[in-house]
Motif scaffolding. Structure first.
Motif, mmCIF file in Angstrom:
data_model
loop_
_atom_site.group_PDB
_atom_site.id
_atom_site.type_symbol
_atom_site.label_atom_id
_atom_site.label_comp_id
_atom_site.label_asym_id
_atom_site.label_seq_id
_atom_site.Cartn_x
_atom_site.Cartn_y
_atom_site.Cartn_z
ATOM 1 N N ALA A 127 23.055 -19.497 -25.722
ATOM 2 C CA ALA A 127 22.501 -20.487 -24.872
ATOM 3 C C ALA A 127 21.965 -21.501 -25.685
ATOM 4 O O ALA A 127 21.321 -21.238 -26.759
ATOM 5 C CB ALA A 127 21.482 -19.887 -23.521
ATOM 6 N N PHE A 128 21.768 -22.949 -25.157
ATOM 7 C CA PHE A 128 21.310 -23.787 -25.875
ATOM 8 C C PHE A 128 21.559 -24.057 -27.203
ATOM 9 O O PHE A 128 21.077 -24.713 -28.217
ATOM 10 C CB PHE A 128 19.807 -23.649 -25.690
ATOM 11 N N SER A 129 23.117 -23.607 -27.589
ATOM 12 C CA SER A 129 23.699 -24.154 -28.925
ATOM 13 C C SER A 129 24.365 -25.329 -28.705
ATOM 14 O O SER A 129 24.159 -26.067 -27.892
ATOM 15 C CB SER A 129 24.770 -22.930 -29.203
ATOM 16 N N SER A 130 25.115 -25.589 -29.522
ATOM 17 C CA SER A 130 25.910 -27.047 -29.685
ATOM 18 C C SER A 130 26.620 -27.272 -28.416
ATOM 19 O O SER A 130 27.283 -26.175 -27.858
ATOM 20 C CB SER A 130 26.828 -27.144 -30.782
ATOM 21 N N THR A 131 26.717 -28.440 -27.739
ATOM 22 C CA THR A 131 27.320 -28.688 -26.606
ATOM 23 C C THR A 131 28.304 -30.122 -26.992
ATOM 24 O O THR A 131 28.235 -30.517 -28.053
ATOM 25 C CB THR A 131 26.541 -29.089 -25.435
ATOM 26 N N ALA A 132 28.755 -30.593 -25.706
ATOM 27 C CA ALA A 132 29.546 -31.811 -25.863
ATOM 28 C C ALA A 132 28.675 -33.079 -26.415
ATOM 29 O O ALA A 132 29.336 -33.947 -26.871
ATOM 30 C CB ALA A 132 30.375 -32.113 -24.545
ATOM 31 N N GLN A 133 27.416 -33.118 -25.733
ATOM 32 C CA GLN A 133 26.423 -34.193 -26.072
ATOM 33 C C GLN A 133 25.642 -33.908 -27.338
ATOM 34 O O GLN A 133 25.117 -34.819 -28.005
ATOM 35 C CB GLN A 133 25.615 -34.275 -24.881
ATOM 36 N N TYR A 134 25.294 -32.709 -27.624
ATOM 37 C CA TYR A 134 24.357 -32.427 -28.608
ATOM 38 C C TYR A 134 25.194 -31.582 -29.793
ATOM 39 O O TYR A 134 25.672 -30.497 -29.635
ATOM 40 C CB TYR A 134 23.232 -31.559 -28.177
ATOM 41 N N GLY A 135 25.170 -31.894 -31.111
ATOM 42 C CA GLY A 135 25.804 -31.405 -32.035
ATOM 43 C C GLY A 135 25.247 -30.054 -32.518
ATOM 44 O O GLY A 135 26.238 -29.379 -33.312
ATOM 45 N N PRO A 185 29.122 -25.793 -23.324
ATOM 46 C CA PRO A 185 28.803 -25.380 -24.366
ATOM 47 C C PRO A 185 30.207 -25.122 -25.427
ATOM 48 O O PRO A 185 31.417 -25.025 -24.917
ATOM 49 C CB PRO A 185 28.541 -23.801 -24.152
ATOM 50 N N ARG A 186 29.977 -25.673 -26.687
ATOM 51 C CA ARG A 186 31.074 -25.512 -27.501
ATOM 52 C C ARG A 186 31.591 -24.278 -27.805
ATOM 53 O O ARG A 186 32.954 -23.927 -28.002
ATOM 54 C CB ARG A 186 30.954 -26.414 -28.658
ATOM 55 N N LEU A 187 30.823 -23.268 -28.153
ATOM 56 C CA LEU A 187 30.953 -21.965 -28.318
ATOM 57 C C LEU A 187 31.803 -21.910 -29.771
ATOM 58 O O LEU A 187 33.124 -21.391 -29.550
ATOM 59 C CB LEU A 187 31.859 -21.101 -27.213
ATOM 60 N N LEU A 188 31.406 -22.492 -30.648
ATOM 61 C CA LEU A 188 32.134 -22.464 -31.939
ATOM 62 C C LEU A 188 32.209 -21.140 -32.647
ATOM 63 O O LEU A 188 31.168 -20.211 -32.454
ATOM 64 C CB LEU A 188 31.496 -23.522 -32.946
ATOM 65 N N ASP A 189 33.054 -20.851 -33.616
ATOM 66 C CA ASP A 189 33.427 -19.606 -34.224
ATOM 67 C C ASP A 189 31.992 -19.111 -34.767
ATOM 68 O O ASP A 189 31.645 -17.878 -34.769
ATOM 69 C CB ASP A 189 34.577 -19.679 -35.132
ATOM 70 N N TYR A 252 35.680 -15.535 -18.594
ATOM 71 C CA TYR A 252 34.429 -15.110 -17.806
ATOM 72 C C TYR A 252 33.688 -16.122 -17.169
ATOM 73 O O TYR A 252 33.724 -16.444 -15.876
ATOM 74 C CB TYR A 252 33.573 -14.260 -18.570
ATOM 75 N N LEU A 253 33.464 -17.110 -17.860
ATOM 76 C CA LEU A 253 32.805 -18.427 -17.274
ATOM 77 C C LEU A 253 33.645 -19.230 -16.110
ATOM 78 O O LEU A 253 33.059 -19.278 -15.484
ATOM 79 C CB LEU A 253 32.473 -19.220 -18.489
ATOM 80 N N ARG A 254 34.845 -19.265 -16.370
ATOM 81 C CA ARG A 254 35.725 -19.762 -15.271
ATOM 82 C C ARG A 254 35.392 -19.001 -13.883
ATOM 83 O O ARG A 254 35.264 -19.734 -12.860
ATOM 84 C CB ARG A 254 36.956 -19.767 -15.792
ATOM 85 N N SER A 255 35.346 -17.828 -13.938
ATOM 86 C CA SER A 255 35.169 -16.937 -12.651
ATOM 87 C C SER A 255 33.684 -17.059 -12.146
ATOM 88 O O SER A 255 33.617 -17.216 -10.934
ATOM 89 C CB SER A 255 35.487 -15.461 -13.060
ATOM 90 N N VAL A 288 33.884 -27.172 -19.622
ATOM 91 C CA VAL A 288 34.729 -27.105 -20.994
ATOM 92 C C VAL A 288 35.923 -26.372 -20.721
ATOM 93 O O VAL A 288 37.052 -26.266 -21.109
ATOM 94 C CB VAL A 288 33.895 -26.900 -22.066
ATOM 95 N N TRP A 289 35.703 -25.102 -19.912
ATOM 96 C CA TRP A 289 36.696 -24.185 -19.512
ATOM 97 C C TRP A 289 37.966 -24.639 -18.534
ATOM 98 O O TRP A 289 38.652 -23.991 -18.113
ATOM 99 C CB TRP A 289 36.235 -22.959 -19.235
#
Length: 534
Positions: A127-135, A185-189, A252-255, A288-289
């Motif tokens: 939570a509160f990691s990088s997003t579309a608006q925040y790097g 959320p970007r959910l980067l590797d 999971y998030l899509r559901s 994003v999903w």
């Protein structure tokens, strides 16, 4: 002696200089001007503005003061609005320049029946990691700092909560940030790898900490609701650590992260402002999903099974140091209670408060539970017991009331019998009922003085029921609980099979059948066992 006289003379002279009493005669009225120290150089009057008004009479032309009432009712009601996409917006106004705003989602470990357990645990760390608006997370924190804000995410068995506390004037930025954190959320590797490390560390810490209460709570839920809903692991099992990736998280998030399962709650802001921000940032936003109809949504109802989960563990070296905690065996025994949607929820809450308890080294007066039943009947009478505490966990379809106890491994059997007897004697209510009700009401009201607690209360109630019971309504329900209510819920609870969690040296632990027999008997005693050799 001369020195003392000199000092006294100087003091009197100084007093005569500083205390200047001026007698002014004007229209047959006397005014008094008394000056002390630095104030001797300022002009003060004891009544020049209102010469004929006594101190007991309100001054003319001054607005009438409005004093706080003691009826216990909140000044502001909880306002609720549902947007076109199904998102619920709930707010509670509260005086102050700071607000707490957040998104609560009907999603938690109980919804992972069709997925590997541990997804909610990972999402909490991501939570509160990088997003579309925040790097990056640092950008989010710097943005919040401009408004004196902080952020947090917590997941439980049935709810996920993203929350921000910041200045009211930064509301637009806060809601925009929350929308981005939840839906974009970007959910980067590399972020998922960092979350994996954090989860692994937390699992190691869970097994090493001296206080085993979180681990026992996990075990008692697994025993009580074996393999279903709230009995599913709250923490990610070690074997699932490598299974969680971006694809699984998006599925999971899509559901579960859809508007109709969300509540945007706020405390300390105007409802119209919050609704306007929700329409701006949470209406018509494509996650994003991707958009689509939620699939694989688990709608299982909790099935109470009862049972036992035992973990043999060497507890002798859990706490090292100059004053190490002695080796202890920990037992938790629970019985099915009720859902928080049922009328019996309040009597169960009063019963839990009446049992109370704590550790043998707990400090404090009556407000800390020193006169609860587990203190008076257990800890005060059996000096060898280190802990006896009652807990009540309640969910939308079931609940669990349990007692956690700990003692030396050689006295486990006696400890279990003491706890089973306390369960049987719960129905006998003496004068402690009124004390428990008063204590529960005071604890409720004191907790609700905190803005983040009000936020969580508003969000959870609206998410679960669509409305919020105000504190004075809850206090009325607590006051109406009678001794017959306590007897009724105790009888109901004792009909269920016990759930048992045991941790430590379990050589002297009675069998599950013996514990069940004790809870079915009239006095709560374990069946006698006879040994030919000791």
């Amino acid at each position: 002696m001369n020195g003392w006289y000199d000092y006294t003379a100087k003091l009197l002279n100084t007093t005569q200089t500083i205390v200047n009493i001026v007698k002014i005669q004007s229209e047959s009225k006397y005014y008094c001007e008394v000056k002390y120290g630095i104030a001797a150089y300022r002009q003060y009057s004891c009544g020049g503005g209102y010469p004929s008004v006594s101190l007991s009479t309100p001054l003319p032309g001054i607005p009438k003061p409005v004093f706080a009432s003691v009826n216990g009712q909140e000044k502001y009601e909880t306002k609720i609005t549902t947007l076109e996409n199904g998102l619920t917006v709930a707010s509670q106004n509260k005086f102050g320049q700071f607000c707490t705003v957040g998104v609560l989602i009907n999603s938690g470990s109980r919804h992972e029946a069709k997925y590997p357990s541990g997804i909610a645990h990972f999402l909490e760390k991501l939570a509160f990691s990088s997003t579309a608006q925040y790097g990056s997370k640092d950008e989010i924190l710097l943005t919040l700092e401009k408004h004196g804000g902080i952020c947090d995410c917590q997941t439980s068995r049935d709810t996920t909560m993203y929350a921000v506390s910041a200045e009211v004037k930064g509301l637009d930025t806060v809601v925009s940030l929350l929308s981005d954190a939840v839906l974009q959320p970007r959910l980067l590797d590399e972020e998922i790898e960092m979350a994996r490390m954090a989860v692994r560390f937390e699992l190691e810490d869970l097994n090493m900490r001296p206080d085993p209460e979180p681990l026992l709570t996990e075990m008692i839920h697994a025993a009580a609701f074996r393999g279903n809903t709230v009995g599913l692991p709250r923490f990610c099992p070690p074997q699932n650590l490598e299974k969680v990736d971006r694809t699984l998280l998006h599925t999971y998030l899509r559901s579960y992260y859809c508007p109709e399962r969300m509540v945007l709650a706020g405390v300390g802001i105007e409802h119209e402002q919050l609704v306007a921000c929700a329409r701006k940032y949470l209406l018509g936003v494509t996650p994003v999903w991707g958009a689509g109809t939620p699939a694989n949504v688990d709608k299982s109802v909790a099935q109470y099974t009862g049972g036992i989960i035992k973990t043999e563990k060497d507890m002798s070296d859990v706490s090292l140091g100059p004053t190490p905690i002695p080796e202890l065996t920990h037992i938790m025994i629970g019985l099915e209670s009720c859902s928080f949607l049922e009328d019996d929820f309040i009597p169960f809450a009063v019963l839990n408060m009446m049992m109370g308890g704590g550790g043998s080294f707990s400090a404090g007066g009556p407000g800390k539970g020193m006169f609860t039943r587990l203190y008076l009947n257990v800890l005060n009478r059996h000096h060898w017991m280190y802990n006896a505490t009652s807990y009540h966990h309640s969910y939308e379809d079931s609940g669990l009331l349990c007692i956690h106890a700990s003692a030396d491994p050689r006295q486990v059997r006696e400890m279990v019998e003491i706890i089973t007897r306390e369960f049987i004697q719960m129905s006998s209510v003496a004068g402690e009922l009124e004390r428990a009700k008063t204590q529960l009401k005071s604890m409720l009201m004191m907790n609700l003085e905190s803005r983040p607690v009000i936020f969580e209360d508003v969000g959870r109630q609206v998410l679960a029921t669509g409305r919020r019971k105000l504190p004075h309504e809850l206090c009325q329900l607590i006051s109406s609980v009678t001794a017959s209510d306590i007897r009724r819920v105790t009888t109901r609870m004792l009909r269920s099979k016990p759930a048992v969690a045991a941790l430590g040296d379990l050589t002297e632990l009675p069998s599950y059948d013996d514990i069940q027999a004790a809870l079915s008997s009239k006095d709560g005693r374990l069946p006698r066992t006879y040994r030919l050799f000791r």
